[in-house]
Design an enzyme around this catalytic site. Structure first.
Site, mmCIF file in Angstrom:
data_model
loop_
_atom_site.group_PDB
_atom_site.id
_atom_site.type_symbol
_atom_site.label_atom_id
_atom_site.label_comp_id
_atom_site.label_asym_id
_atom_site.label_seq_id
_atom_site.Cartn_x
_atom_site.Cartn_y
_atom_site.Cartn_z
ATOM 1 N N SER A 133 0.840 -1.206 0.000
ATOM 2 C CA SER A 133 0.000 0.000 0.000
ATOM 3 C C SER A 133 0.872 1.251 0.000
ATOM 4 O O SER A 133 1.979 1.243 0.542
ATOM 5 C CB SER A 133 -0.873 -0.004 1.257
ATOM 6 O OG SER A 133 -1.359 1.286 1.523
ATOM 7 N N HIS A 304 -13.606 -2.703 -1.004
ATOM 8 C CA HIS A 304 -12.643 -2.302 0.017
ATOM 9 C C HIS A 304 -12.864 -3.120 1.308
ATOM 10 O O HIS A 304 -12.660 -2.637 2.410
ATOM 11 C CB HIS A 304 -12.770 -0.804 0.296
ATOM 12 C CG HIS A 304 -11.448 -0.127 0.550
ATOM 13 N ND1 HIS A 304 -10.708 0.481 -0.431
ATOM 14 C CD2 HIS A 304 -10.733 0.053 1.696
ATOM 15 C CE1 HIS A 304 -9.609 1.009 0.091
ATOM 16 N NE2 HIS A 304 -9.597 0.748 1.383
HETATM 17 C C1 LIG Z 1 -6.311 -2.737 7.665
HETATM 18 C C2 LIG Z 1 -6.656 -2.527 6.218
HETATM 19 C C3 LIG Z 1 -6.024 -1.505 5.518
HETATM 20 C C4 LIG Z 1 -6.322 -1.314 4.166
HETATM 21 N N1 LIG Z 1 -5.635 -0.338 3.464
HETATM 22 C C5 LIG Z 1 -5.805 -0.251 2.120
HETATM 23 C C6 LIG Z 1 -4.978 0.612 1.349
HETATM 24 O O1 LIG Z 1 -4.084 1.278 1.875
HETATM 25 N N2 LIG Z 1 -5.207 0.689 0.012
HETATM 26 C C7 LIG Z 1 -6.193 -0.059 -0.610
HETATM 27 O O2 LIG Z 1 -6.365 0.043 -1.836
HETATM 28 N N3 LIG Z 1 -6.958 -0.909 0.105
HETATM 29 C C8 LIG Z 1 -6.782 -1.029 1.435
HETATM 30 N N4 LIG Z 1 -7.530 -1.939 2.152
HETATM 31 C C9 LIG Z 1 -8.509 -2.782 1.441
HETATM 32 C C10 LIG Z 1 -7.859 -4.087 0.971
HETATM 33 O O3 LIG Z 1 -6.914 -3.849 -0.035
HETATM 34 C C11 LIG Z 1 -8.907 -5.065 0.415
HETATM 35 O O4 LIG Z 1 -9.677 -4.431 -0.574
HETATM 36 C C12 LIG Z 1 -9.825 -5.628 1.497
HETATM 37 O O5 LIG Z 1 -9.140 -5.819 2.713
HETATM 38 C C13 LIG Z 1 -10.413 -6.945 1.029
HETATM 39 O O6 LIG Z 1 -11.368 -7.427 1.903
HETATM 40 P P1 LIG Z 1 -11.047 -8.526 3.049
HETATM 41 O O7 LIG Z 1 -10.333 -7.802 4.127
HETATM 42 O O8 LIG Z 1 -12.400 -8.982 3.455
HETATM 43 O O9 LIG Z 1 -10.214 -9.602 2.415
HETATM 44 C C14 LIG Z 1 -7.275 -2.129 3.514
HETATM 45 C C15 LIG Z 1 -7.893 -3.172 4.227
HETATM 46 C C16 LIG Z 1 -7.578 -3.376 5.562
HETATM 47 C C17 LIG Z 1 -8.251 -4.509 6.292
#
Ligand SMILES: Cc1cc2nc3c(=O)[nH]c(=O)nc-3n(C[C@H](O)[C@H](O)[C@H](O)COP(=O)(O)O)c2cc1C
Length: 412
Positions: A133, A304
């Protein structure tokens, strides 16, 4: 030659990594990712668990993702599979160990100190993508050294001065060997994560007395914290000053980040980034058509992980509409709600070329610390093999032809 059977837990953690014995041992205590989550909940300081586990509002979006995946049924075909299917697959010309990678996550070091490095190393070992990220703790340069074959880079929108910071981050990602650039489109506004607020997490991050007490009550977290320290924003320090504290960098990030990419921005990055380009956070088929028209290589269907707005469709329900819109002109990637290898196979059967998970890997870290990411990959690989074998698919590619019942599917 003896053939392997479909027995769960018997397979090596990841293809060819030789971690079979340890995987089998951990498998007895943590046979599924659900068990990792429960252990993480008990073991982590409360704020650390909430930071990784919570979603927008009342977590309805997270529960919708889970429920919609649970509702997808796969019709098996028997009489074809007699051996354990391989999990390897191909994406953007690269042979990968399994169709599951680590989704980009900002500040995972709050959930487990050193998370960025541990996830990157485990992905490299498993021969699958690790997407760093923009707001990770580790810098792109360090990630490139740890995961030379697995590094992808996710970019948020820093549009000031003609995207000066965004374009510089992109160049750094290129120099560090990132194979794929991922532009996140689904964060046009900043939303509230209720459980983060309630547990005292603020931006910039500050330890409250309650958080300190929670850390002191969690010896494993405390020892990881003492050895790794407070996570920094490794990628952004360059633009604030090498000696900048974490809160100065967080303030910079808040001031500079400007919503999410527009289609004009996408065209611009498409122009300069010559390796595969992925747009993350697409749910509407018309947006997929727009992405295809701009020549992107991959569309990542995602809400997300339920962290933005809880009224969005479950990502799995949007997947078939995007697959139909892309119609083979772009790869279709999927994330949001994936908690098992079976979920991975469900998404593949609905047309996904590749799948990512976020929270599942954080639960692994929270439950098992350093051993967590490899065990999570091991569970995914083991369950993917079992699901493929059970439905009569002899490879990941064959799972794409599986017969699926999907009650929630959106087709606009
Ligand atoms: C703690 C956390 C931080 C995240 N930060 C970002 C990020 O910086 N950029 C981004 O595109 N998605 C971010 N996401 C979303 C993840 O890339 C992803 O879309 C999502 O976690 C998928 O769902 P899941 O947690 O149910 O597998 C974040 C998710 C979590 C849990």
């Amino acid at each position: 030659m003896t053939q392997k059977t479909l027995a769960a837990g018997a397979a090596p953690a990841v293809p060819g990594d030789g971690a079979g014995a340890r995987f089998a041992e951990l498998h007895r205590g943590y046979p599924t990712i659900y068990h990792l989550r429960e252990r993480a909940r008990r073991r982590l300081p409360g704020f650390a668990f909430e930071a990784g586990d919570g979603g927008a509002g009342a977590d309805l979006g997270i529960r919708r993702n889970w429920g919609a995946l649970d509702a997808v049924e796969l019709m098996p075909r028997y009489g074809v599979t007699t051996s354990l299917p391989p999990t390897d697959t191909e994406l953007f010309g690269q042979r990968l160990g399994a169709p599951i990678g680590v989704a980009p996550m900002g500040s995972p070091g709050i959930v487990w100190p050193g998370a960025d490095q541990l996830l990157a190393a485990a992905a490299q070992q498993a021969r699958v993508p690790y997407c760093l990220s923009t707001v990770s703790g580790m810098s792109i340069e360090e990630a490139g050294k740890i995961a030379p074959d697995s590094l992808w880079f996710q970019l948020y929108r820093y549009a000031k001065n003609e995207h000066a910071v965004g374009l510089d981050l992109m160049r750094r990602a290129h120099a560090a060997g990132a194979r794929v650039l991922v532009l996140t489109l689904d964060t046009p506004i900043r939303t509230t994560r209720t459980r983060e607020v309630l547990s005292g997490i603020t931006t910039p991050f500050r330890f409250t007395p309650k958080m300190v007490a929670q850390v002191l009550a969690s010896p494993s977290y405390l020892s990881a914290f003492l050895s790794k320290g407070i996570p920094r924003f490794g990628n952004l320090i360059k633009y604030v000053g090498e000696n900048a504290g974490i809160n100065e960098v967080a303030r910079f990030n808040q001031q500079e980040i400007r919503g999410a990419f527009t289609w004009e921005d996408v065209a611009r990055f498409r122009d300069v980034w010559k390796r595969p380009l992925v747009l993350k956070g697409i749910l509407h088929p018309q947006d997929a058509l727009k992405a295809v028209s701009l020549g992107v290589d991959g569309i990542q269907v995602s809400n997300h992980g339920g962290r933005q707005v809880e009224a969005l469709p479950a990502a799995i329900d949007a997947l078939p509409g995007i697959v139909a819109a892309a119609n083979g002109r772009s790869a279709v990637l999927f994330d949001s709600g994936v908690r098992s290898g079976l979920d991975v196979v469900r998404a593949v059967a609905l047309g996904a070329d590749f799948v990512f998970a976020g929270k599942a890997f954080l639960w692994g870290l929270g439950a098992l610390g350093e051993e967590g990411p490899a065990h999570t990959f091991g569970l995914f690989a083991d369950e993917i093999r079992a699901a493929l074998g059970q439905i009569g698919a002899r490879s990941v590619a064959e799972a794409r032809a599986a017969v699926v019942r999907h009650p929630g599917s959106w087709r606009l």
